[in-house]
Design an enzyme around this catalytic site. Structure first.
Site, PDB file in Angstrom:
ATOM      1  N   GLY A  11       0.840  -1.212   0.000  1.00 33.76           N
ATOM      2  CA  GLY A  11       0.000   0.000   0.000  1.00 33.76           C
ATOM      3  C   GLY A  11       0.867   1.252   0.000  1.00 33.76           C
ATOM      4  N   LYS A 177       0.512 -16.827  -9.930  1.00 39.39           N
ATOM      5  CA  LYS A 177       1.045 -16.341  -8.647  1.00 39.39           C
ATOM      6  C   LYS A 177       0.732 -17.340  -7.533  1.00 39.39           C
ATOM      7  CE  LYS A 177       3.049 -13.340  -5.939  1.00 39.39           C
ATOM      8  NZ  LYS A 177       3.027 -11.956  -5.703  1.00 39.39           N
ATOM      9  N   ASN A 181       3.298 -19.159  -5.147  1.00 41.73           N
ATOM     10  CA  ASN A 181       3.175 -19.039  -3.691  1.00 41.73           C
ATOM     11  C   ASN A 181       3.088 -20.407  -2.999  1.00 41.73           C
ATOM     12  OD1 ASN A 181       1.258 -15.996  -3.889  1.00 41.73           O
ATOM     13  ND2 ASN A 181       3.345 -16.234  -3.212  1.00 41.73           N
ATOM     14  N   ASN A 195      14.130 -17.712   0.750  1.00 46.88           N
ATOM     15  CA  ASN A 195      13.685 -18.305  -0.526  1.00 46.88           C
ATOM     16  C   ASN A 195      14.806 -19.071  -1.216  1.00 46.88           C
ATOM     17  OD1 ASN A 195      11.331 -17.017   0.085  1.00 46.88           O
ATOM     18  ND2 ASN A 195      11.391 -15.552  -1.608  1.00 46.88           N
ATOM     19  N   SER A 247       6.527 -13.884   2.516  1.00 43.45           N
ATOM     20  CA  SER A 247       5.548 -13.264   3.404  1.00 43.45           C
ATOM     21  C   SER A 247       5.037 -14.257   4.453  1.00 43.45           C
ATOM     22  CB  SER A 247       4.382 -12.701   2.588  1.00 43.45           C
ATOM     23  OG  SER A 247       3.919 -13.678   1.681  1.00 43.45           O
ATOM     24  N   GLU A 259      -1.603 -16.336   5.093  1.00 44.65           N
ATOM     25  CA  GLU A 259      -2.575 -16.421   4.002  1.00 44.65           C
ATOM     26  C   GLU A 259      -2.841 -17.882   3.595  1.00 44.65           C
ATOM     27  OE1 GLU A 259      -2.105 -12.128   1.818  1.00 44.65           O
ATOM     28  OE2 GLU A 259      -0.421 -13.494   1.580  1.00 44.65           O
TER      29      GLU A 259
HETATM   30  O1  PAF Z   1       4.676 -14.027  -0.778  1.00 46.76           O
HETATM   31  C1  PAF Z   1       5.834 -13.729  -1.126  1.00 46.76           C
HETATM   32  O2  PAF Z   1       6.737 -13.560  -0.315  1.00 46.76           O
HETATM   33  C2  PAF Z   1       6.116 -13.531  -2.602  1.00 46.76           C
HETATM   34  O3  PAF Z   1       4.874 -13.545  -3.268  1.00 46.76           O
HETATM   35  C3  PAF Z   1       7.059 -14.531  -3.237  1.00 46.76           C
HETATM   36  C4  PAF Z   1       6.937 -14.468  -4.729  1.00 46.76           C
HETATM   37  C5  PAF Z   1       6.820 -15.936  -2.760  1.00 46.76           C
HETATM   38  C6  PAF Z   1       8.516 -14.159  -3.020  1.00 46.76           C
HETATM   39  O4  PAF Z   1       8.934 -14.220  -1.710  1.00 46.76           O
END
Ligand code: PAF
Length: 296
Positions: A11, A177, A181, A195, A247, A259
Protein backbone atom coordinates in the site's frame (compact mmCIF):
# COMPACT_ATOMS: atom_id res chain seq x y z
CA UNK A 1 -7.68 10.86 -5.96
CA UNK A 2 -6.55 7.36 -5.03
CA UNK A 3 -7.81 5.92 -1.79
CA UNK A 4 -5.60 3.10 -0.58
CA UNK A 5 -6.77 0.80 2.18
CA UNK A 6 -3.81 -0.69 4.01
CA UNK A 7 -0.60 1.12 4.86
CA UNK A 8 1.60 -1.97 4.66
CA UNK A 9 4.57 -2.54 2.37
CA UNK A 10 2.58 -2.68 -0.88
CA UNK A 11 0.00 0.00 0.00
CA UNK A 12 2.80 2.43 0.90
CA UNK A 13 4.76 1.51 -2.24
CA UNK A 14 1.84 2.57 -4.44
CA UNK A 15 1.10 5.60 -2.24
CA UNK A 16 4.70 6.83 -2.58
CA UNK A 17 4.93 6.26 -6.32
CA UNK A 18 1.52 7.79 -7.06
CA UNK A 19 2.50 10.86 -5.02
CA UNK A 20 5.85 10.96 -6.79
CA UNK A 21 4.05 11.56 -10.10
CA UNK A 22 1.78 14.18 -8.57
CA UNK A 23 -1.33 12.10 -7.94
CA UNK A 24 -3.39 12.73 -4.83
CA UNK A 25 -3.43 9.83 -2.40
CA UNK A 26 -5.38 9.16 0.76
CA UNK A 27 -4.46 6.26 3.01
CA UNK A 28 -7.07 4.44 5.05
CA UNK A 29 -5.68 2.66 8.08
CA UNK A 30 -7.20 0.41 10.75
CA UNK A 31 -6.23 2.64 13.66
CA UNK A 32 -5.55 6.40 13.65
CA UNK A 33 -2.16 7.17 12.14
CA UNK A 34 0.08 9.62 13.98
CA UNK A 35 2.68 9.77 11.20
CA UNK A 36 2.24 12.55 8.68
CA UNK A 37 5.14 11.71 6.39
CA UNK A 38 5.69 8.71 4.19
CA UNK A 39 9.37 7.69 3.93
CA UNK A 40 10.36 5.86 0.78
CA UNK A 41 13.76 4.40 -0.05
CA UNK A 42 13.69 3.46 -3.71
CA UNK A 43 15.74 0.86 -5.57
CA UNK A 44 18.45 3.43 -6.38
CA UNK A 45 18.82 4.19 -2.66
CA UNK A 46 17.15 7.60 -3.03
CA UNK A 47 15.34 8.55 0.14
CA UNK A 48 12.13 10.46 -0.55
CA UNK A 49 9.46 11.83 1.73
CA UNK A 50 5.84 12.66 1.04
CA UNK A 51 3.27 14.24 3.29
CA UNK A 52 0.30 11.93 3.55
CA UNK A 53 -3.33 12.30 4.32
CA UNK A 54 -4.58 9.46 6.44
CA UNK A 55 -7.82 8.49 8.16
CA UNK A 56 -9.68 5.45 9.42
CA UNK A 57 -12.69 6.27 7.19
CA UNK A 58 -13.09 6.57 3.43
CA UNK A 59 -13.26 10.21 2.43
CA UNK A 60 -14.58 9.97 -1.13
CA UNK A 61 -17.15 7.61 -2.54
CA UNK A 62 -16.30 8.10 -6.23
CA UNK A 63 -12.57 7.45 -6.44
CA UNK A 64 -11.13 3.98 -6.96
CA UNK A 65 -10.28 2.00 -3.88
CA UNK A 66 -6.98 0.17 -3.97
CA UNK A 67 -7.12 -2.54 -1.33
CA UNK A 68 -3.66 -3.63 -0.24
CA UNK A 69 -4.40 -5.59 2.90
CA UNK A 70 -3.64 -9.28 3.27
CA UNK A 71 -6.16 -11.78 1.93
CA UNK A 72 -7.16 -12.61 5.51
CA UNK A 73 -8.35 -9.03 6.07
CA UNK A 74 -10.08 -8.20 2.78
CA UNK A 75 -13.59 -9.32 3.74
CA UNK A 76 -13.33 -7.52 7.08
CA UNK A 77 -12.20 -4.18 5.62
CA UNK A 78 -15.01 -4.30 3.05
CA UNK A 79 -17.53 -4.98 5.84
CA UNK A 80 -16.07 -2.08 7.86
CA UNK A 81 -16.40 0.43 5.00
CA UNK A 82 -19.36 -1.10 3.16
CA UNK A 83 -21.77 1.70 4.03
CA UNK A 84 -19.44 4.38 2.60
CA UNK A 85 -18.81 2.55 -0.69
CA UNK A 86 -21.03 3.60 -3.59
CA UNK A 87 -22.05 0.93 -6.17
CA UNK A 88 -20.11 2.61 -8.99
CA UNK A 89 -16.88 2.75 -7.00
CA UNK A 90 -14.14 0.56 -8.46
CA UNK A 91 -12.53 -1.91 -6.06
CA UNK A 92 -9.00 -3.09 -6.87
CA UNK A 93 -7.77 -6.08 -4.87
CA UNK A 94 -4.02 -6.59 -4.61
CA UNK A 95 -2.82 -9.42 -2.42
CA UNK A 96 -1.42 -12.96 -2.45
CA UNK A 97 -3.81 -15.89 -2.66
CA UNK A 98 -7.24 -16.40 -4.19
CA UNK A 99 -10.84 -16.46 -3.05
CA UNK A 100 -11.26 -12.86 -1.82
CA UNK A 101 -12.89 -11.44 -4.94
CA UNK A 102 -15.80 -13.85 -4.45
CA UNK A 103 -16.18 -12.60 -0.86
CA UNK A 104 -16.13 -8.97 -2.01
CA UNK A 105 -18.64 -9.64 -4.79
CA UNK A 106 -21.04 -11.18 -2.26
CA UNK A 107 -20.86 -7.99 -0.16
CA UNK A 108 -20.77 -5.50 -3.08
CA UNK A 109 -22.66 -7.21 -5.92
CA UNK A 110 -22.84 -4.12 -8.17
CA UNK A 111 -19.34 -2.72 -7.86
CA UNK A 112 -16.69 -3.14 -10.55
CA UNK A 113 -14.10 -5.49 -9.02
CA UNK A 114 -10.57 -5.64 -10.41
CA UNK A 115 -8.06 -8.28 -9.31
CA UNK A 116 -4.39 -7.41 -9.35
CA UNK A 117 -1.17 -9.24 -8.80
CA UNK A 118 2.21 -7.59 -8.43
CA UNK A 119 5.78 -8.79 -8.46
CA UNK A 120 6.98 -5.50 -6.94
CA UNK A 121 8.43 -6.06 -3.51
CA UNK A 122 8.85 -3.75 -0.59
CA UNK A 123 9.71 -3.94 3.09
CA UNK A 124 7.87 -2.06 5.82
CA UNK A 125 10.64 -0.75 8.07
CA UNK A 126 8.34 1.12 10.44
CA UNK A 127 5.00 2.97 10.25
CA UNK A 128 4.79 4.66 6.81
CA UNK A 129 8.43 3.81 6.20
CA UNK A 130 9.25 1.51 3.30
CA UNK A 131 12.19 0.25 1.34
CA UNK A 132 11.57 -1.08 -2.15
CA UNK A 133 13.30 -4.45 -2.46
CA UNK A 134 12.34 -5.54 -5.96
CA UNK A 135 10.61 -4.54 -9.10
CA UNK A 136 8.40 -6.61 -11.32
CA UNK A 137 5.29 -6.79 -13.42
CA UNK A 138 1.87 -5.84 -12.11
CA UNK A 139 -1.28 -7.11 -13.81
CA UNK A 140 -4.80 -5.81 -13.31
CA UNK A 141 -7.87 -7.37 -14.84
CA UNK A 142 -11.62 -7.56 -14.48
CA UNK A 143 -13.15 -10.02 -12.03
CA UNK A 144 -16.69 -9.12 -13.10
CA UNK A 145 -18.27 -7.61 -16.19
CA UNK A 146 -18.78 -4.24 -14.45
CA UNK A 147 -14.99 -3.90 -14.29
CA UNK A 148 -14.35 -4.50 -17.97
CA UNK A 149 -14.39 -0.81 -18.89
CA UNK A 150 -11.84 0.30 -16.34
CA UNK A 151 -8.58 -0.57 -18.05
CA UNK A 152 -7.62 3.12 -17.91
CA UNK A 153 -6.83 2.53 -14.24
CA UNK A 154 -3.95 0.24 -15.24
CA UNK A 155 -2.55 3.09 -17.34
CA UNK A 156 -2.74 5.48 -14.39
CA UNK A 157 -0.99 2.99 -12.13
CA UNK A 158 1.59 2.30 -14.84
CA UNK A 159 2.59 5.95 -14.72
CA UNK A 160 3.43 5.45 -11.03
CA UNK A 161 5.14 2.05 -11.24
CA UNK A 162 5.99 1.00 -14.76
CA UNK A 163 5.38 -2.50 -16.09
CA UNK A 164 1.78 -2.33 -14.91
CA UNK A 165 -0.59 -3.85 -17.46
CA UNK A 166 -4.24 -4.55 -18.07
CA UNK A 167 -4.92 -8.24 -18.64
CA UNK A 168 -8.36 -9.51 -19.68
CA UNK A 169 -7.43 -13.03 -18.60
CA UNK A 170 -6.39 -12.05 -15.09
CA UNK A 171 -7.45 -15.47 -13.72
CA UNK A 172 -4.46 -17.04 -15.49
CA UNK A 173 -2.06 -14.52 -13.88
CA UNK A 174 -3.63 -15.02 -10.44
CA UNK A 175 -3.26 -18.79 -10.76
CA UNK A 176 0.37 -18.39 -11.78
CA UNK A 177 1.05 -16.34 -8.65
CA UNK A 178 -0.87 -18.90 -6.57
CA UNK A 179 1.24 -21.75 -7.99
CA UNK A 180 4.41 -19.78 -7.20
CA UNK A 181 3.18 -19.04 -3.69
CA UNK A 182 2.20 -22.65 -2.91
CA UNK A 183 5.67 -23.81 -4.02
CA UNK A 184 7.59 -21.20 -2.02
CA UNK A 185 5.64 -19.83 0.92
CA UNK A 186 4.67 -22.83 3.08
CA UNK A 187 8.09 -24.53 2.80
CA UNK A 188 9.97 -21.33 3.69
CA UNK A 189 7.56 -20.77 6.58
CA UNK A 190 7.64 -24.30 8.00
CA UNK A 191 11.43 -24.65 7.77
CA UNK A 192 12.07 -20.94 8.52
CA UNK A 193 14.49 -20.52 5.64
CA UNK A 194 14.94 -17.80 3.03
CA UNK A 195 13.69 -18.30 -0.53
CA UNK A 196 17.17 -19.15 -1.81
CA UNK A 197 17.39 -22.23 0.44
CA UNK A 198 14.72 -23.86 -1.69
CA UNK A 199 17.43 -24.49 -4.29
CA UNK A 200 18.60 -27.45 -2.13
CA UNK A 201 17.84 -30.86 -3.65
CA UNK A 202 15.54 -32.00 -0.81
CA UNK A 203 13.32 -28.92 -1.25
CA UNK A 204 13.42 -29.18 -5.04
CA UNK A 205 11.98 -32.69 -4.77
CA UNK A 206 9.12 -31.41 -2.63
CA UNK A 207 8.50 -28.47 -4.98
CA UNK A 208 8.09 -30.84 -7.93
CA UNK A 209 5.51 -32.86 -5.99
CA UNK A 210 3.62 -29.76 -4.76
CA UNK A 211 3.59 -28.27 -8.26
CA UNK A 212 2.43 -31.49 -9.87
CA UNK A 213 -0.51 -31.76 -7.48
CA UNK A 214 -1.46 -28.08 -7.75
CA UNK A 215 -1.40 -28.23 -11.54
CA UNK A 216 -4.17 -30.84 -11.44
CA UNK A 217 -6.47 -28.30 -9.77
CA UNK A 218 -5.44 -25.61 -12.27
CA UNK A 219 -6.15 -27.98 -15.18
CA UNK A 220 -9.57 -28.81 -13.73
CA UNK A 221 -10.28 -25.06 -13.70
CA UNK A 222 -9.21 -24.87 -17.35
CA UNK A 223 -6.02 -23.01 -16.52
CA UNK A 224 -3.10 -24.68 -18.23
CA UNK A 225 0.62 -24.45 -17.58
CA UNK A 226 3.34 -26.82 -18.77
CA UNK A 227 4.91 -28.42 -15.69
CA UNK A 228 8.55 -27.84 -16.62
CA UNK A 229 7.90 -24.25 -17.70
CA UNK A 230 6.17 -23.55 -14.41
CA UNK A 231 9.01 -25.15 -12.43
CA UNK A 232 11.45 -22.93 -14.35
CA UNK A 233 9.43 -19.84 -13.39
CA UNK A 234 9.25 -20.92 -9.73
CA UNK A 235 13.02 -21.48 -9.66
CA UNK A 236 13.61 -18.14 -11.33
CA UNK A 237 11.58 -16.42 -8.56
CA UNK A 238 13.55 -18.42 -5.97
CA UNK A 239 16.86 -17.22 -7.47
CA UNK A 240 15.73 -13.61 -7.92
CA UNK A 241 14.44 -13.39 -4.33
CA UNK A 242 17.08 -15.70 -2.82
CA UNK A 243 17.90 -13.38 0.09
CA UNK A 244 14.24 -12.60 0.88
CA UNK A 245 12.03 -14.26 3.43
CA UNK A 246 8.60 -14.98 1.99
CA UNK A 247 5.55 -13.26 3.40
CA UNK A 248 4.38 -16.51 5.01
CA UNK A 249 7.81 -17.06 6.52
CA UNK A 250 7.58 -13.64 8.18
CA UNK A 251 4.00 -14.23 9.33
CA UNK A 252 5.00 -17.45 11.10
CA UNK A 253 8.15 -15.81 12.48
CA UNK A 254 6.13 -12.92 13.96
CA UNK A 255 3.28 -15.25 14.99
CA UNK A 256 0.71 -13.66 12.70
CA UNK A 257 -2.14 -15.37 10.86
CA UNK A 258 -0.88 -16.34 7.42
CA UNK A 259 -2.57 -16.42 4.00
CA UNK A 260 -2.73 -20.24 4.27
CA UNK A 261 -6.52 -20.35 3.76
CA UNK A 262 -6.18 -18.37 0.51
CA UNK A 263 -3.21 -20.35 -0.86
CA UNK A 264 -3.22 -24.01 0.29
CA UNK A 265 -6.81 -23.78 1.55
CA UNK A 266 -8.02 -22.44 -1.80
CA UNK A 267 -6.27 -25.27 -3.66
CA UNK A 268 -7.70 -27.90 -1.31
CA UNK A 269 -11.23 -26.56 -1.86
CA UNK A 270 -10.70 -26.94 -5.61
CA UNK A 271 -9.27 -30.43 -5.02
CA UNK A 272 -12.36 -31.54 -3.15
CA UNK A 273 -14.62 -29.98 -5.80
CA UNK A 274 -12.94 -32.03 -8.53
CA UNK A 275 -12.07 -35.11 -6.44
CA UNK A 276 -8.34 -34.60 -6.80
CA UNK A 277 -5.83 -36.04 -4.32
CA UNK A 278 -3.32 -33.48 -3.00
CA UNK A 279 -1.40 -35.14 -0.15
CA UNK A 280 1.62 -32.79 -0.25
CA UNK A 281 -0.46 -29.61 -0.41
CA UNK A 282 -2.69 -30.94 2.37
CA UNK A 283 0.30 -31.69 4.54
CA UNK A 284 1.73 -28.17 4.02
CA UNK A 285 -1.68 -26.65 4.77
CA UNK A 286 -2.02 -28.69 7.99
CA UNK A 287 1.49 -27.89 9.15
CA UNK A 288 0.94 -24.14 8.73
CA UNK A 289 -2.41 -24.41 10.50
CA UNK A 290 -0.70 -26.25 13.34
CA UNK A 291 1.98 -23.57 13.62
CA UNK A 292 -0.73 -20.87 13.76
CA UNK A 293 -2.62 -22.84 16.42
CA UNK A 294 0.54 -22.98 18.55
CA UNK A 295 0.68 -19.19 18.97
CA UNK A 296 0.24 -18.27 22.62
O1 PAF B 1 4.68 -14.03 -0.78
C1 PAF B 1 5.83 -13.73 -1.13
O2 PAF B 1 6.74 -13.56 -0.31
C2 PAF B 1 6.12 -13.53 -2.60
O3 PAF B 1 4.87 -13.55 -3.27
C3 PAF B 1 7.06 -14.53 -3.24
C4 PAF B 1 6.94 -14.47 -4.73
C5 PAF B 1 6.82 -15.94 -2.76
C6 PAF B 1 8.52 -14.16 -3.02
O4 PAF B 1 8.93 -14.22 -1.71
Amino acid sequence: MWQIIGAGAIGCLWAANLQRIGQQVHLITRSPCSETRLHYLDLHNNQQQFSVSCSTELIRSRDPLLICVKATQVEKVIQTHQRSIKPQQVIILMHNGMGCAEQVQALLPDNPIICATTANASLLQGPLNIKQTGRGITYLGPFNSAAKHHQGLAESLNAALDDTHWCEDIKHKLWLKLLINIAINPLTAIYQVNNGSLQEASFQKMIIEITRESLKAADAENIHFAEQELLNIINQVIRQTAQNYSSMNRDIFYQRITENEFIGGFLLKKASLYNIEMPSVKSLYNQIKQLENNYA
